[in-house]
Design a protein around this motif. Structure first.
Motif, short mmCIF file in Angstrom:
data_model
loop_
_atom_site.label_atom_id
_atom_site.label_comp_id
_atom_site.label_asym_id
_atom_site.label_seq_id
_atom_site.Cartn_x
_atom_site.Cartn_y
_atom_site.Cartn_z
N GLY A 1 9.11 8.79 13.29
CA GLY A 1 7.79 8.59 12.71
C GLY A 1 7.86 8.02 11.32
O GLY A 1 7.14 7.07 10.98
N TYR A 2 8.76 8.56 10.50
CA TYR A 2 8.91 8.09 9.12
C TYR A 2 9.26 6.61 9.06
O TYR A 2 8.73 5.88 8.23
N ARG A 3 10.14 6.16 9.97
CA ARG A 3 10.53 4.74 9.98
C ARG A 3 9.33 3.83 10.19
O ARG A 3 9.33 2.68 9.75
N HIS A 4 8.30 4.34 10.85
CA HIS A 4 7.10 3.54 11.13
C HIS A 4 5.90 4.00 10.31
O HIS A 4 4.76 3.61 10.60
N ASP A 5 6.16 4.84 9.33
CA ASP A 5 5.11 5.38 8.45
C ASP A 5 4.07 6.18 9.23
O ASP A 5 2.87 6.05 9.02
N CYS A 6 4.58 7.00 10.15
CA CYS A 6 3.74 7.89 10.95
C CYS A 6 4.23 9.33 10.74
O CYS A 6 5.41 9.55 10.53
N PRO B 1 0.84 -1.20 0.00
CA PRO B 1 0.00 0.00 0.00
C PRO B 1 0.88 1.25 0.00
O PRO B 1 2.05 1.21 0.37
N GLU B 2 0.30 2.34 -0.45
CA GLU B 2 1.04 3.60 -0.44
C GLU B 2 1.40 3.98 0.98
O GLU B 2 0.66 3.69 1.91
N ARG B 3 2.52 4.65 1.11
CA ARG B 3 2.95 5.10 2.43
C ARG B 3 2.05 6.23 2.90
O ARG B 3 1.55 7.02 2.10
N PHE C 1 2.83 14.24 19.46
CA PHE C 1 1.74 13.53 18.80
C PHE C 1 2.18 13.07 17.42
O PHE C 1 2.89 13.78 16.72
N PHE C 2 1.72 11.90 17.02
CA PHE C 2 1.94 11.36 15.68
C PHE C 2 0.60 10.87 15.15
O PHE C 2 -0.26 10.44 15.93
N THR C 3 0.43 10.89 13.83
CA THR C 3 -0.75 10.31 13.21
C THR C 3 -0.32 9.35 12.11
O THR C 3 0.77 9.49 11.54
N THR C 4 -1.18 8.38 11.83
CA THR C 4 -0.95 7.44 10.75
C THR C 4 -2.28 6.79 10.38
O THR C 4 -3.29 7.01 11.05
N ASN C 5 -2.26 5.96 9.34
CA ASN C 5 -3.49 5.33 8.87
C ASN C 5 -3.65 3.88 9.31
O ASN C 5 -4.53 3.18 8.83
#
Length: 147
Positions: A132-137, A26-28, A69-73
């Motif tokens: 965050g980027y390493r965990h796609d957040c 899936p897209e990042r 805070f972090f957000t992701t899908n």
């Protein structure tokens, strides 16, 4: 109804379809260009926030804790990030669905006390963006802990 002979014809096609479906990534949630933009935006915001904090007696020698805070899908991505930051001795809250968007998940926590000069805060913010980027957040930002 399919005969056993037809199963042998259809089965390889079904297996190929299944393998292709499993291999699709899936897209990042956050891309490399978005990470660069995010880091730059936080650098600008850090300077503004530090200026605002001087009104409350915070100076470059002050040490305060920060809520972040972090957000992701995907809740699994948020939990993975939370686990990494917990291992680095950050206090992490329970990962939860965003109240503003049911398709997003939030990982939040607080840091230990840190020196509030621009160089330190920018370095910390950059490290949080990359974690965050390493965990796609996506690193959403920070606020001083109010006690």
């Amino acid at each position: 109804m399919l005969s056993p002979a037809n199963y042998t014809k259809i089965l390889p096609a079904l297996m190929l379809l299944l393998v292709c479906a499993c291999n699709q990534r899936p897209e990042r949630f956050i891309t490399a260009p978005a990470l660069d933009t995010l880091s730059s935006r936080h650098t600008i915001m850090n300077e503004k926030k530090l200026q605002q904090l001087t009104q409350f007696g915070v100076d470059q020698k002050s040490g305060i804790s920060l809520d972040f805070f972090f957000t992701t899908n995907d809740s699994a991505k948020a939990q993975s990030l939370s686990d990494e930051l917990s291992a680095l001795q950050y206090h992490m809250n329970t990962v939860h669905a965003s109240s503003g968007n049911v398709h997003l998940f939030v990982a939040s926590g607080s840091s230990s006390r840190m020196v509030m000069n621009l160089q330190s805060v920018n370095a910390w913010t950059d490290s949080m963006c990359h974690a965050g980027y390493r965990h796609d957040c996506s690193f959403s930002g920070w606020n001083p802990v109010t006690e």
